[in-house]
Design a protein around this motif. Sequence first.
Motif, PDB file in Angstrom:
ATOM      1  N   ALA A  12      -4.766  28.902 -16.337  1.00 50.46           N
ATOM      2  CA  ALA A  12      -3.595  28.544 -15.012  1.00 50.46           C
ATOM      3  C   ALA A  12      -3.845  27.047 -14.568  1.00 50.46           C
ATOM      4  CB  ALA A  12      -4.113  29.065 -13.765  1.00 50.46           C
ATOM      5  N   THR A  13      -4.938  26.503 -15.010  1.00 55.08           N
ATOM      6  CA  THR A  13      -5.158  24.691 -14.054  1.00 55.08           C
ATOM      7  C   THR A  13      -5.735  24.001 -15.315  1.00 55.08           C
ATOM      8  OG1 THR A  13      -7.271  25.365 -13.956  1.00 55.08           O
ATOM      9  CG2 THR A  13      -6.386  26.144 -12.268  1.00 55.08           C
ATOM     10  N   ALA A  14      -5.055  24.224 -16.316  1.00 52.83           N
ATOM     11  CA  ALA A  14      -5.483  23.004 -16.979  1.00 52.83           C
ATOM     12  C   ALA A  14      -3.894  22.718 -17.873  1.00 52.83           C
ATOM     13  CB  ALA A  14      -5.565  24.265 -18.556  1.00 52.83           C
ATOM     14  N   ASP A  15      -3.929  21.457 -18.411  1.00 51.12           N
ATOM     15  CA  ASP A  15      -2.476  20.865 -18.597  1.00 51.12           C
ATOM     16  C   ASP A  15      -2.455  20.780 -20.619  1.00 51.12           C
ATOM     17  OD1 ASP A  15      -1.717  19.772 -16.740  1.00 51.12           O
ATOM     18  OD2 ASP A  15      -3.171  17.711 -16.960  1.00 51.12           O
ATOM     19  N   VAL A  16      -1.674  21.238 -21.063  1.00 49.98           N
ATOM     20  CA  VAL A  16      -1.261  21.491 -22.387  1.00 49.98           C
ATOM     21  C   VAL A  16      -1.073  19.708 -23.358  1.00 49.98           C
ATOM     22  CG1 VAL A  16       0.051  22.313 -24.575  1.00 49.98           C
ATOM     23  CG2 VAL A  16      -0.099  23.076 -22.643  1.00 49.98           C
ATOM     24  N   ILE A  17      -2.785  20.073 -24.170  1.00 45.20           N
ATOM     25  CA  ILE A  17      -2.444  18.378 -24.418  1.00 45.20           C
ATOM     26  C   ILE A  17      -1.881  17.881 -25.924  1.00 45.20           C
ATOM     27  CG2 ILE A  17      -4.216  16.424 -24.989  1.00 45.20           C
ATOM     28  CD1 ILE A  17      -4.171  16.954 -22.015  1.00 45.20           C
ATOM     29  N   HIS A  18      -1.955  19.187 -26.236  1.00 47.46           N
ATOM     30  CA  HIS A  18      -1.316  18.945 -27.625  1.00 47.46           C
ATOM     31  C   HIS A  18      -0.642  21.095 -28.162  1.00 47.46           C
ATOM     32  CE1 HIS A  18      -2.931  14.767 -28.448  1.00 47.46           C
ATOM     33  NE2 HIS A  18      -4.086  15.167 -28.124  1.00 47.46           N
ATOM     34  N   ASP A  19       0.569  20.787 -28.231  1.00 42.61           N
ATOM     35  CA  ASP A  19       0.706  22.026 -29.110  1.00 42.61           C
ATOM     36  C   ASP A  19       0.513  22.193 -30.805  1.00 42.61           C
ATOM     37  OD1 ASP A  19       2.964  20.659 -30.236  1.00 42.61           O
ATOM     38  OD2 ASP A  19       4.781  20.960 -28.189  1.00 42.61           O
ATOM     39  N   ARG A  20       0.912  23.422 -30.401  1.00 39.14           N
ATOM     40  CA  ARG A  20       0.638  24.012 -31.993  1.00 39.14           C
ATOM     41  C   ARG A  20       1.363  23.032 -33.182  1.00 39.14           C
ATOM     42  NH1 ARG A  20       0.949  30.754 -33.931  1.00 39.14           N
ATOM     43  NH2 ARG A  20      -0.002  29.821 -36.080  1.00 39.14           N
ATOM     44  N   GLN A  21       2.456  22.760 -32.708  1.00 41.61           N
ATOM     45  CA  GLN A  21       3.526  21.467 -33.891  1.00 41.61           C
ATOM     46  C   GLN A  21       2.973  20.898 -34.102  1.00 41.61           C
ATOM     47  OE1 GLN A  21       7.487  21.801 -33.084  1.00 41.61           O
ATOM     48  NE2 GLN A  21       7.932  20.250 -34.604  1.00 41.61           N
ATOM     49  N   VAL A  22       2.589  19.951 -32.876  1.00 42.66           N
ATOM     50  CA  VAL A  22       1.680  18.627 -32.980  1.00 42.66           C
ATOM     51  C   VAL A  22       0.342  18.839 -33.861  1.00 42.66           C
ATOM     52  CG1 VAL A  22       0.364  16.998 -31.491  1.00 42.66           C
ATOM     53  CG2 VAL A  22       2.640  17.458 -30.973  1.00 42.66           C
ATOM     54  N   ILE A  23      -0.203  19.529 -32.882  1.00 41.55           N
ATOM     55  CA  ILE A  23      -1.821  19.984 -34.192  1.00 41.55           C
ATOM     56  C   ILE A  23      -1.371  19.717 -35.872  1.00 41.55           C
ATOM     57  CG2 ILE A  23      -3.725  22.001 -34.700  1.00 41.55           C
ATOM     58  CD1 ILE A  23      -3.031  22.269 -31.355  1.00 41.55           C
ATOM     59  N   GLU A  24       0.273  20.568 -35.730  1.00 41.83           N
ATOM     60  CA  GLU A  24      -0.022  21.350 -37.784  1.00 41.83           C
ATOM     61  C   GLU A  24       0.026  20.034 -38.207  1.00 41.83           C
ATOM     62  OE1 GLU A  24       2.399  25.239 -37.405  1.00 41.83           O
ATOM     63  OE2 GLU A  24       0.589  25.974 -37.101  1.00 41.83           O
ATOM     64  N   GLN A  25       1.277  18.900 -37.505  1.00 40.54           N
ATOM     65  CA  GLN A  25       1.579  17.953 -38.108  1.00 40.54           C
ATOM     66  C   GLN A  25      -0.027  17.046 -38.113  1.00 40.54           C
ATOM     67  OE1 GLN A  25       4.385  16.531 -35.490  1.00 40.54           O
ATOM     68  NE2 GLN A  25       6.208  18.207 -35.795  1.00 40.54           N
ATOM     69  N   ALA A  26      -0.663  17.297 -37.213  1.00 45.33           N
ATOM     70  CA  ALA A  26      -1.899  15.773 -38.148  1.00 45.33           C
ATOM     71  C   ALA A  26      -2.656  16.448 -39.088  1.00 45.33           C
ATOM     72  CB  ALA A  26      -2.729  15.835 -36.078  1.00 45.33           C
ATOM     73  N   ILE A  27      -2.771  18.178 -38.560  1.00 42.53           N
ATOM     74  CA  ILE A  27      -3.139  18.384 -39.757  1.00 42.53           C
ATOM     75  C   ILE A  27      -3.295  18.558 -41.450  1.00 42.53           C
ATOM     76  CG2 ILE A  27      -4.118  20.733 -41.163  1.00 42.53           C
ATOM     77  CD1 ILE A  27      -4.652  21.566 -37.965  1.00 42.53           C
ATOM     78  N   ALA A  28      -1.444  17.808 -41.917  1.00 43.95           N
ATOM     79  CA  ALA A  28      -1.532  17.596 -42.409  1.00 43.95           C
ATOM     80  C   ALA A  28      -1.141  16.125 -42.753  1.00 43.95           C
ATOM     81  CB  ALA A  28       0.462  18.360 -42.812  1.00 43.95           C
ATOM     82  N   ARG A  29      -1.054  15.361 -42.024  1.00 53.63           N
ATOM     83  CA  ARG A  29      -1.664  14.248 -42.027  1.00 53.63           C
ATOM     84  C   ARG A  29      -2.921  13.704 -43.256  1.00 53.63           C
ATOM     85  NH1 ARG A  29       1.505  13.909 -37.813  1.00 53.63           N
ATOM     86  NH2 ARG A  29      -0.186  12.893 -36.357  1.00 53.63           N
TER      87      ARG A  29
END
Length: 185
Positions: A12-29
């Motif tokens: 409730a007191t956090a910011d989303v820094i990287h969502d799942r789609q961004v994470i999966e794209q980074a992993i593929a790279r």
Amino acid sequence: MKLPHDLPEALATADVIHDRQVIEQAIARMAARIRNDFAGSVPVYLTVMHGGLPFAGQLALEIGALGLDLEFDYLHATRYRGATSGGALHWKHRPATPLRGRRVLLVDDIVDEGHTLAEVRAWCRQQGASDVRIAALAVKQHDRCVAGLHADYAGLVVPDRYVFGYGMDFKEQGRNLPAIYALKE
């Protein structure tokens, strides 16, 4: 900074820094770079438990889809033992695979200051590994890292805040969240 009491309060007191789609794209790279760098070998793929598990599984599948075989093993070494700051390295499990003459890829969730990874990398070298590289999903943005330690393959940059999700924990919870969060300062 006073930490929230539990995971729901942290979310409730956090910011989303990287969502799942961004994470999966980074992993593929990252997988493409690793496949190219390790072509012609079968590296020992050492997952650093517990934090590295979600990332390591996803990365291994991406690497396999690109045709590179891996020899799996894991290690469990911690400096935190449930605390928010580290102490001496404590080994819970050392890899069973002989490392002498082998290329090793250490796979972990984050490079923060790097004390644990530096000691684990040194141990792998002492075991005779011919090449030890580090793949980290996230690298924390600051200048406090152990001298000479860096991720050879880094997926994402995260701010110098308390981060959790996708392997990283909040008080031993939330490792299975499909995004990376940071507590507000």
